[in-house]
Design a protein around this motif. Sequence first.
Motif, PDB file in Angstrom:
ATOM      1  N   ILE A 125      39.415  57.111  55.327  1.00 11.00           N
ATOM      2  CA  ILE A 125      39.315  56.959  53.875  1.00 11.00           C
ATOM      3  C   ILE A 125      40.710  57.029  53.276  1.00 11.00           C
ATOM      4  O   ILE A 125      41.415  58.024  53.435  1.00 11.00           O
ATOM      5  CB  ILE A 125      38.417  58.054  53.267  1.00 11.00           C
ATOM      6  CG1 ILE A 125      37.024  58.002  53.893  1.00 11.00           C
ATOM      7  CG2 ILE A 125      38.353  57.906  51.747  1.00 11.00           C
ATOM      8  CD1 ILE A 125      36.138  59.187  53.532  1.00 11.00           C
ATOM      9  N   MET A 126      41.100  55.973  52.595  1.00 10.98           N
ATOM     10  CA  MET A 126      42.399  55.939  51.916  1.00 10.98           C
ATOM     11  C   MET A 126      42.202  56.339  50.459  1.00 10.98           C
ATOM     12  O   MET A 126      41.296  55.838  49.792  1.00 10.98           O
ATOM     13  CB  MET A 126      42.984  54.525  51.996  1.00 10.98           C
ATOM     14  CG  MET A 126      44.351  54.399  51.358  1.00 10.98           C
ATOM     15  SD  MET A 126      45.032  52.733  51.609  1.00 10.98           S
ATOM     16  CE  MET A 126      45.123  52.178  49.896  1.00 10.98           C
ATOM     17  N   VAL A 127      43.055  57.243  49.996  1.00  8.63           N
ATOM     18  CA  VAL A 127      43.006  57.695  48.606  1.00  8.63           C
ATOM     19  C   VAL A 127      44.373  57.464  47.974  1.00  8.63           C
ATOM     20  O   VAL A 127      45.322  58.199  48.260  1.00  8.63           O
ATOM     21  CB  VAL A 127      42.620  59.190  48.500  1.00  8.63           C
ATOM     22  CG1 VAL A 127      42.495  59.608  47.046  1.00  8.63           C
ATOM     23  CG2 VAL A 127      41.342  59.482  49.269  1.00  8.63           C
ATOM     24  N   PRO A 128      44.501  56.440  47.129  1.00  7.07           N
ATOM     25  CA  PRO A 128      45.774  56.240  46.416  1.00  7.07           C
ATOM     26  C   PRO A 128      46.007  57.392  45.439  1.00  7.07           C
ATOM     27  O   PRO A 128      45.111  57.777  44.686  1.00  7.07           O
ATOM     28  CB  PRO A 128      45.570  54.922  45.673  1.00  7.07           C
ATOM     29  CG  PRO A 128      44.489  54.224  46.438  1.00  7.07           C
ATOM     30  CD  PRO A 128      43.580  55.334  46.896  1.00  7.07           C
ATOM     31  N   LEU A 145      37.513  52.490  54.026  1.00  8.64           N
ATOM     32  CA  LEU A 145      37.023  52.837  52.694  1.00  8.64           C
ATOM     33  C   LEU A 145      38.210  53.286  51.852  1.00  8.64           C
ATOM     34  O   LEU A 145      39.062  54.038  52.329  1.00  8.64           O
ATOM     35  CB  LEU A 145      35.990  53.969  52.758  1.00  8.64           C
ATOM     36  CG  LEU A 145      35.518  54.548  51.421  1.00  8.64           C
ATOM     37  CD1 LEU A 145      34.771  53.498  50.594  1.00  8.64           C
ATOM     38  CD2 LEU A 145      34.626  55.760  51.644  1.00  8.64           C
ATOM     39  N   VAL A 146      38.245  52.826  50.610  1.00  6.93           N
ATOM     40  CA  VAL A 146      39.249  53.287  49.647  1.00  6.93           C
ATOM     41  C   VAL A 146      38.492  53.971  48.518  1.00  6.93           C
ATOM     42  O   VAL A 146      37.565  53.393  47.946  1.00  6.93           O
ATOM     43  CB  VAL A 146      40.083  52.114  49.072  1.00  6.93           C
ATOM     44  CG1 VAL A 146      41.075  52.631  48.035  1.00  6.93           C
ATOM     45  CG2 VAL A 146      40.794  51.361  50.183  1.00  6.93           C
ATOM     46  N   VAL A 147      38.862  55.206  48.231  1.00  5.61           N
ATOM     47  CA  VAL A 147      38.293  55.939  47.095  1.00  5.61           C
ATOM     48  C   VAL A 147      39.443  56.152  46.131  1.00  5.61           C
ATOM     49  O   VAL A 147      40.445  56.769  46.473  1.00  5.61           O
ATOM     50  CB  VAL A 147      37.690  57.288  47.524  1.00  5.61           C
ATOM     51  CG1 VAL A 147      37.197  58.063  46.300  1.00  5.61           C
ATOM     52  CG2 VAL A 147      36.555  57.080  48.522  1.00  5.61           C
ATOM     53  N   MET A 148      39.290  55.609  44.922  1.00  4.27           N
ATOM     54  CA  MET A 148      40.409  55.703  43.984  1.00  4.27           C
ATOM     55  C   MET A 148      39.934  55.947  42.564  1.00  4.27           C
ATOM     56  O   MET A 148      38.843  55.538  42.174  1.00  4.27           O
ATOM     57  CB  MET A 148      41.284  54.451  44.058  1.00  4.27           C
ATOM     58  CG  MET A 148      40.622  53.167  43.664  1.00  4.27           C
ATOM     59  SD  MET A 148      41.617  51.699  44.038  1.00  4.27           S
ATOM     60  CE  MET A 148      43.112  51.990  43.130  1.00  4.27           C
ATOM     61  N   ALA A 193      43.667  42.234  36.174  1.00  4.29           N
ATOM     62  CA  ALA A 193      42.626  42.850  36.998  1.00  4.29           C
ATOM     63  C   ALA A 193      43.060  44.259  37.403  1.00  4.29           C
ATOM     64  O   ALA A 193      44.244  44.553  37.507  1.00  4.29           O
ATOM     65  CB  ALA A 193      42.383  42.005  38.241  1.00  4.29           C
ATOM     66  N   SER A 194      42.092  45.105  37.652  1.00  5.52           N
ATOM     67  CA  SER A 194      42.395  46.478  38.062  1.00  5.52           C
ATOM     68  C   SER A 194      42.869  46.522  39.512  1.00  5.52           C
ATOM     69  O   SER A 194      42.628  45.599  40.294  1.00  5.52           O
ATOM     70  CB  SER A 194      41.149  47.348  37.905  1.00  5.52           C
ATOM     71  OG  SER A 194      40.172  46.957  38.861  1.00  5.52           O
ATOM     72  N   ASN A 195      43.517  47.622  39.875  1.00  3.16           N
ATOM     73  CA  ASN A 195      43.952  47.817  41.263  1.00  3.16           C
ATOM     74  C   ASN A 195      42.741  47.794  42.200  1.00  3.16           C
ATOM     75  O   ASN A 195      42.792  47.196  43.269  1.00  3.16           O
ATOM     76  CB  ASN A 195      44.684  49.147  41.426  1.00  3.16           C
ATOM     77  CG  ASN A 195      45.905  49.271  40.560  1.00  3.16           C
ATOM     78  OD1 ASN A 195      45.962  50.141  39.708  1.00  3.16           O
ATOM     79  ND2 ASN A 195      46.886  48.417  40.746  1.00  3.16           N
ATOM     80  N   GLY A 196      41.662  48.429  41.792  1.00  3.71           N
ATOM     81  CA  GLY A 196      40.454  48.468  42.618  1.00  3.71           C
ATOM     82  C   GLY A 196      39.864  47.088  42.849  1.00  3.71           C
ATOM     83  O   GLY A 196      39.414  46.766  43.946  1.00  3.71           O
ATOM     84  N   SER A 197      39.882  46.277  41.816  1.00  3.23           N
ATOM     85  CA  SER A 197      39.385  44.904  41.943  1.00  3.23           C
ATOM     86  C   SER A 197      40.208  44.127  42.952  1.00  3.23           C
ATOM     87  O   SER A 197      39.668  43.385  43.786  1.00  3.23           O
ATOM     88  CB  SER A 197      39.416  44.218  40.574  1.00  3.23           C
ATOM     89  OG  SER A 197      39.086  42.861  40.688  1.00  3.23           O
ATOM     90  N   ARG A 198      41.503  44.301  42.892  1.00  2.00           N
ATOM     91  CA  ARG A 198      42.390  43.611  43.829  1.00  2.00           C
ATOM     92  C   ARG A 198      42.110  44.048  45.270  1.00  2.00           C
ATOM     93  O   ARG A 198      42.049  43.231  46.182  1.00  2.00           O
ATOM     94  CB  ARG A 198      43.846  43.895  43.445  1.00  2.00           C
ATOM     95  CG  ARG A 198      44.876  43.367  44.385  1.00  2.00           C
ATOM     96  CD  ARG A 198      45.044  41.869  44.269  1.00  2.00           C
ATOM     97  NE  ARG A 198      46.090  41.440  45.184  1.00  2.00           N
ATOM     98  CZ  ARG A 198      46.927  40.479  44.945  1.00  2.00           C
ATOM     99  NH1 ARG A 198      46.850  39.810  43.828  1.00  2.00           N
ATOM    100  NH2 ARG A 198      47.825  40.162  45.827  1.00  2.00           N
ATOM    101  N   LEU A 199      41.922  45.355  45.478  1.00  2.00           N
ATOM    102  CA  LEU A 199      41.628  45.854  46.820  1.00  2.00           C
ATOM    103  C   LEU A 199      40.293  45.329  47.331  1.00  2.00           C
ATOM    104  O   LEU A 199      40.171  44.941  48.492  1.00  2.00           O
ATOM    105  CB  LEU A 199      41.626  47.380  46.837  1.00  2.00           C
ATOM    106  CG  LEU A 199      42.992  48.034  46.725  1.00  2.00           C
ATOM    107  CD1 LEU A 199      42.852  49.537  46.541  1.00  2.00           C
ATOM    108  CD2 LEU A 199      43.825  47.740  47.949  1.00  2.00           C
ATOM    109  N   ALA A 200      39.302  45.304  46.463  1.00  2.00           N
ATOM    110  CA  ALA A 200      37.980  44.831  46.874  1.00  2.00           C
ATOM    111  C   ALA A 200      37.997  43.358  47.258  1.00  2.00           C
ATOM    112  O   ALA A 200      37.282  42.938  48.168  1.00  2.00           O
ATOM    113  CB  ALA A 200      36.966  45.077  45.756  1.00  2.00           C
ATOM    114  N   CYS A 226      35.505  52.354  46.450  1.00  2.00           N
ATOM    115  CA  CYS A 226      34.726  53.197  45.546  1.00  2.00           C
ATOM    116  C   CYS A 226      35.648  53.622  44.411  1.00  2.00           C
ATOM    117  O   CYS A 226      36.679  54.257  44.632  1.00  2.00           O
ATOM    118  CB  CYS A 226      34.213  54.415  46.289  1.00  2.00           C
ATOM    119  SG  CYS A 226      33.318  55.572  45.231  1.00  2.00           S
ATOM    120  N   LEU A 227      35.288  53.258  43.187  1.00  2.00           N
ATOM    121  CA  LEU A 227      36.086  53.607  42.011  1.00  2.00           C
ATOM    122  C   LEU A 227      35.451  54.783  41.296  1.00  2.00           C
ATOM    123  O   LEU A 227      34.244  54.797  41.055  1.00  2.00           O
ATOM    124  CB  LEU A 227      36.166  52.415  41.059  1.00  2.00           C
ATOM    125  CG  LEU A 227      36.748  51.128  41.644  1.00  2.00           C
ATOM    126  CD1 LEU A 227      36.677  50.001  40.625  1.00  2.00           C
ATOM    127  CD2 LEU A 227      38.166  51.348  42.118  1.00  2.00           C
TER     128      LEU A 227
END
Length: 140
Positions: free
Chosen positions: A5-8, A103-106, A119-126, A134-135
Amino acid sequence: MFSKIMVPIDLAHADRMTGAISMAADLAKLYDAQVCYVSATTPTPSSVAHTPKEYKAKLDAFAQKEAAEHGQTATSHMVISHDPTASLDDDLVKAVDEVGADLVVMATHVPNIGDLIWASNGSRLASHTKASVCLVRTGG
């Protein structure tokens, strides 16, 4: 289901990211997954650290504090960026592969008018990684 799990994390604002940090810790326990805290800094002094070496030490300490607090395995990954504001999306996309995250949880903000343009950072990652994203809302 998830193993990494990556957490920025923005070390200057980690206190605003407690929801995402807690969710990542809970998911890590549920799936017996490792957590990797990822953060970007510049090669020049910032409000957090004078040098990238000092920043890395602070990020490592943050990861170990969270690991001890939540009883999990945690690592850290620092990204050096000349302009984190402009390149953060690309830096995070690369970091997903570099750390092997599935998985990225941010943390994310409540949408506003600016999101119609950028666009949001999460959108770009997805849309640009194979990882699930997971935002977690940071405020109202």
